[in-house]
Motif scaffolding. Structure first.
Motif, PDB file in Angstrom:
ATOM      1  N   VAL A  48       0.842  -1.196   0.000  1.00  0.00           N
ATOM      2  CA  VAL A  48       0.000   0.000   0.000  1.00  0.00           C
ATOM      3  C   VAL A  48       0.879   1.248   0.000  1.00  0.00           C
ATOM      4  O   VAL A  48       1.788   1.375   0.827  1.00  0.00           O
ATOM      5  CB  VAL A  48      -0.937   0.022   1.236  1.00  0.00           C
ATOM      6  CG1 VAL A  48      -1.744   1.318   1.279  1.00  0.00           C
ATOM      7  CG2 VAL A  48      -1.887  -1.171   1.218  1.00  0.00           C
ATOM      8  N   ILE A  50       0.611   5.276   0.333  1.00  0.00           N
ATOM      9  CA  ILE A  50      -0.293   6.342   0.761  1.00  0.00           C
ATOM     10  C   ILE A  50       0.392   7.688   0.540  1.00  0.00           C
ATOM     11  O   ILE A  50       1.600   7.816   0.779  1.00  0.00           O
ATOM     12  CB  ILE A  50      -0.587   6.191   2.285  1.00  0.00           C
ATOM     13  CG1 ILE A  50      -1.265   4.857   2.591  1.00  0.00           C
ATOM     14  CG2 ILE A  50      -1.385   7.368   2.818  1.00  0.00           C
ATOM     15  CD1 ILE A  50      -2.731   4.796   2.313  1.00  0.00           C
ATOM     16  N   GLU A 134      -6.215   5.303  -6.938  1.00  0.00           N
ATOM     17  CA  GLU A 134      -7.400   5.912  -6.295  1.00  0.00           C
ATOM     18  C   GLU A 134      -7.997   4.974  -5.239  1.00  0.00           C
ATOM     19  O   GLU A 134      -9.222   4.850  -5.112  1.00  0.00           O
ATOM     20  CB  GLU A 134      -8.490   6.244  -7.336  1.00  0.00           C
ATOM     21  CG  GLU A 134      -8.032   7.132  -8.466  1.00  0.00           C
ATOM     22  CD  GLU A 134      -7.968   8.610  -8.082  1.00  0.00           C
ATOM     23  OE1 GLU A 134      -8.389   8.965  -6.962  1.00  0.00           O
ATOM     24  OE2 GLU A 134      -7.481   9.398  -8.895  1.00  0.00           O
ATOM     25  N   GLY A 135      -7.123   4.321  -4.496  1.00  0.00           N
ATOM     26  CA  GLY A 135      -7.554   3.312  -3.521  1.00  0.00           C
ATOM     27  C   GLY A 135      -8.460   3.845  -2.430  1.00  0.00           C
ATOM     28  O   GLY A 135      -9.180   3.084  -1.782  1.00  0.00           O
ATOM     29  N   GLN A 136      -8.457   5.191  -2.236  1.00  0.00           N
ATOM     30  CA  GLN A 136      -9.322   5.763  -1.182  1.00  0.00           C
ATOM     31  C   GLN A 136     -10.800   5.584  -1.489  1.00  0.00           C
ATOM     32  O   GLN A 136     -11.622   5.716  -0.598  1.00  0.00           O
ATOM     33  CB  GLN A 136      -8.971   7.241  -0.927  1.00  0.00           C
ATOM     34  CG  GLN A 136      -9.345   8.199  -2.039  1.00  0.00           C
ATOM     35  CD  GLN A 136      -8.339   8.220  -3.192  1.00  0.00           C
ATOM     36  OE1 GLN A 136      -7.298   7.586  -3.104  1.00  0.00           O
ATOM     37  NE2 GLN A 136      -8.649   8.926  -4.261  1.00  0.00           N
ATOM     38  N   LEU A 143     -12.668  -3.974  -0.295  1.00  0.00           N
ATOM     39  CA  LEU A 143     -11.475  -4.173   0.553  1.00  0.00           C
ATOM     40  C   LEU A 143     -11.488  -5.578   1.144  1.00  0.00           C
ATOM     41  O   LEU A 143     -10.459  -6.261   1.211  1.00  0.00           O
ATOM     42  CB  LEU A 143     -11.454  -3.145   1.691  1.00  0.00           C
ATOM     43  CG  LEU A 143     -10.935  -1.744   1.352  1.00  0.00           C
ATOM     44  CD1 LEU A 143     -11.084  -0.830   2.562  1.00  0.00           C
ATOM     45  CD2 LEU A 143      -9.476  -1.784   0.909  1.00  0.00           C
ATOM     46  N   ALA A 166      -3.162   5.252  -2.708  1.00  0.00           N
ATOM     47  CA  ALA A 166      -4.336   5.937  -2.167  1.00  0.00           C
ATOM     48  C   ALA A 166      -3.992   7.212  -1.412  1.00  0.00           C
ATOM     49  O   ALA A 166      -2.878   7.368  -0.895  1.00  0.00           O
ATOM     50  CB  ALA A 166      -5.097   4.999  -1.234  1.00  0.00           C
ATOM     51  N   GLU A 169      -6.749   9.443   3.372  1.00  0.00           N
ATOM     52  CA  GLU A 169      -7.962   8.997   4.068  1.00  0.00           C
ATOM     53  C   GLU A 169      -8.093   7.468   4.122  1.00  0.00           C
ATOM     54  O   GLU A 169      -8.729   6.941   5.020  1.00  0.00           O
ATOM     55  CB  GLU A 169      -9.205   9.635   3.447  1.00  0.00           C
ATOM     56  CG  GLU A 169      -9.400   9.250   1.995  1.00  0.00           C
ATOM     57  CD  GLU A 169     -10.186  10.284   1.200  1.00  0.00           C
ATOM     58  OE1 GLU A 169      -9.640  11.379   0.948  1.00  0.00           O
ATOM     59  OE2 GLU A 169     -11.323   9.992   0.837  1.00  0.00           O
ATOM     60  N   LEU A 170      -7.448   6.772   3.165  1.00  0.00           N
ATOM     61  CA  LEU A 170      -7.528   5.305   3.230  1.00  0.00           C
ATOM     62  C   LEU A 170      -6.838   4.793   4.504  1.00  0.00           C
ATOM     63  O   LEU A 170      -7.285   3.827   5.118  1.00  0.00           O
ATOM     64  CB  LEU A 170      -6.902   4.636   1.996  1.00  0.00           C
ATOM     65  CG  LEU A 170      -7.019   3.106   2.001  1.00  0.00           C
ATOM     66  CD1 LEU A 170      -8.454   2.655   1.743  1.00  0.00           C
ATOM     67  CD2 LEU A 170      -6.092   2.434   0.989  1.00  0.00           C
ATOM     68  N   ARG A 173      -9.098   4.673   7.329  1.00  0.00           N
ATOM     69  CA  ARG A 173     -10.038   3.555   7.246  1.00  0.00           C
ATOM     70  C   ARG A 173      -9.351   2.227   7.534  1.00  0.00           C
ATOM     71  O   ARG A 173      -9.918   1.334   8.158  1.00  0.00           O
ATOM     72  CB  ARG A 173     -10.699   3.540   5.869  1.00  0.00           C
ATOM     73  CG  ARG A 173     -11.677   4.708   5.706  1.00  0.00           C
ATOM     74  CD  ARG A 173     -12.246   4.769   4.322  1.00  0.00           C
ATOM     75  NE  ARG A 173     -12.771   3.487   3.889  1.00  0.00           N
ATOM     76  CZ  ARG A 173     -12.816   3.099   2.610  1.00  0.00           C
ATOM     77  NH1 ARG A 173     -12.389   3.904   1.663  1.00  0.00           N
ATOM     78  NH2 ARG A 173     -13.293   1.925   2.291  1.00  0.00           N
ATOM     79  N   LEU A 174      -8.116   2.094   7.073  1.00  0.00           N
ATOM     80  CA  LEU A 174      -7.414   0.819   7.296  1.00  0.00           C
ATOM     81  C   LEU A 174      -7.054   0.636   8.767  1.00  0.00           C
ATOM     82  O   LEU A 174      -7.056  -0.486   9.270  1.00  0.00           O
ATOM     83  CB  LEU A 174      -6.151   0.736   6.435  1.00  0.00           C
ATOM     84  CG  LEU A 174      -6.380   0.667   4.926  1.00  0.00           C
ATOM     85  CD1 LEU A 174      -5.053   0.453   4.207  1.00  0.00           C
ATOM     86  CD2 LEU A 174      -7.364  -0.444   4.562  1.00  0.00           C
TER      87      LEU A 174
END
Ligand SMILES: Nc1ncnc2c1ncn2[C@@H]1O[C@H](COP(=O)(O)OP(=O)(O)OP(=O)(O)O)[C@@H](O)[C@H]1O
Ligand SMILES: [Mg+2]
Length: 277
Positions: A48, A50, A134-136, A143, A166, A169-170, A173-174
């Motif tokens: 990931v 970020i 654009e993973g967010q 997911l 992402a 913001e991801l 969430r993660l």
């Protein structure tokens, strides 16, 4: 009037598309690229990346794609827009993009098709890779599916390699999903450029665009002002440089100095301050 010809350039140096040919290899971008390539080779599963808006994630994603696609032994696909509305739609997309023949009709059948395809690839010495930009915007259900794909493995490695790019913001969430967070093999935070890198990035992009002039188009003061105004984020830098060059040509100035940069920054600030009814 051709703005760039007036400056002796063959093409636009500060376009805001994420063209990997214009990617300056900052310390951050270089390290991210190397570590991602290593992780993919080792088939560690989920990676990931970020980063803030405009820091260069899409550019990095395209660069990684170009690098990997040149090598043998990889089957790589990119998802630019992962706004899948259902698990079924995502599964369908995967089968389609990897060219997997469908057998059966249920979501379960499709998942099995995909798992068999991955196994088959791996047995043939191929590594399937999916890059997700654009993973967010990935929904919780998608997911969860990605997490489930990580259960597809041999004794030694994961069958599918994933890289999610992402916005910050991801990460929030993660963090709320320990079971996902725990499964990330490589976490990389892509940081903005340092001041000396801003100078190098600008010179690099001018070079790619064909600038061969003796005199620098941007003074040291201008670089400092650009760094201060953008915090080292590549998209704002690119846009500011574009505006500054335009100003340069329209006003017949010799080089972009701090004053030109200030003018452009003020103009943008005025635009942002216009009240919206
Ligand atoms: N390392 C770099 N060298 C030169 N230009 C860069 C670099 N990284 C990004 N840029 C430029 O900055 C702009 C934004 O880059 P990009 O679209 O990759 O950002 P992003 O992180 O994906 O943004 P978003 O969060 O909006 O998706 C593009 O014009 C790109 O060419
Ligand atoms: Mg992007």
């Amino acid at each position: 009037m051709d703005l760039y010809a007036a400056l002796g350039l063959a093409q636009e140096p500060f376009s805001t598309t994420a063209d990997p040919a214009f990617m300056y290899a900052s310390a951050e971008h270089r390290e991210a690229l190397l570590r991602l390539q290593l992780s993919l080779r080792q088939r560690r599963g989920l990676n990931v990346v970020i980063g803030d808006i405009g820091v260069g994630k899409t550019t990095l994603c395209r660069k990684l794609y170009d690098e990997i696609a040149r090598e043998d032994g990889y089957v790589i696909r990119v998802v630019d827009d992962p706004s899948f509305r259902s698990e079924f739609q995502f599964m369908n997309y995967l089968l389609h993009t990897f060219g997997v023949p469908r057998q059966g009709r249920s979501g379960y059948d499709f998942k099995e098709c995909f798992r068999k395809f991955l196994l088959d690839m791996v047995e043939k010495g191929q590594t399937p890779i999916l890059l997700i930009d654009e993973g967010q915007i990935l929904s919780p259900a998608i997911l969860e599916m990605i997490r489930m794909f990580l259960n597809f493995e041999t004794d030694k490695f994961k069958l599918l390699q994933l890289v999610i790019f992402a916005q910050l913001e991801l990460l929030e969430r993660l963090r709320a999903r320990r079971n996902f967070m725990d499964r990330i093999a490589l976490r990389y935070i892509l940081n903005p450029l340092q001041e000396h890198e801003v100078a190098e990035m600008i010179a690099f992009r001018l070079g790619v665009a064909g600038y061969q002039g003796e005199r620098p188009l941007f003074t040291d003061d201008a670089i400092h002002a650009i760094y201060e105004a953008t915090g080292g984020l590549p998209r704002p830098i690119t846009m500011l440089c574009h505006n500054a060059l335009e100003y340069l040509v329209l006003n017949e100035r010799g080089a972009v100095d701090a004053e030109v940069v200030e003018r452009c920054v003020e103009r943008e600030a005025a635009f942002a301050a216009v009240p919206v009814a």
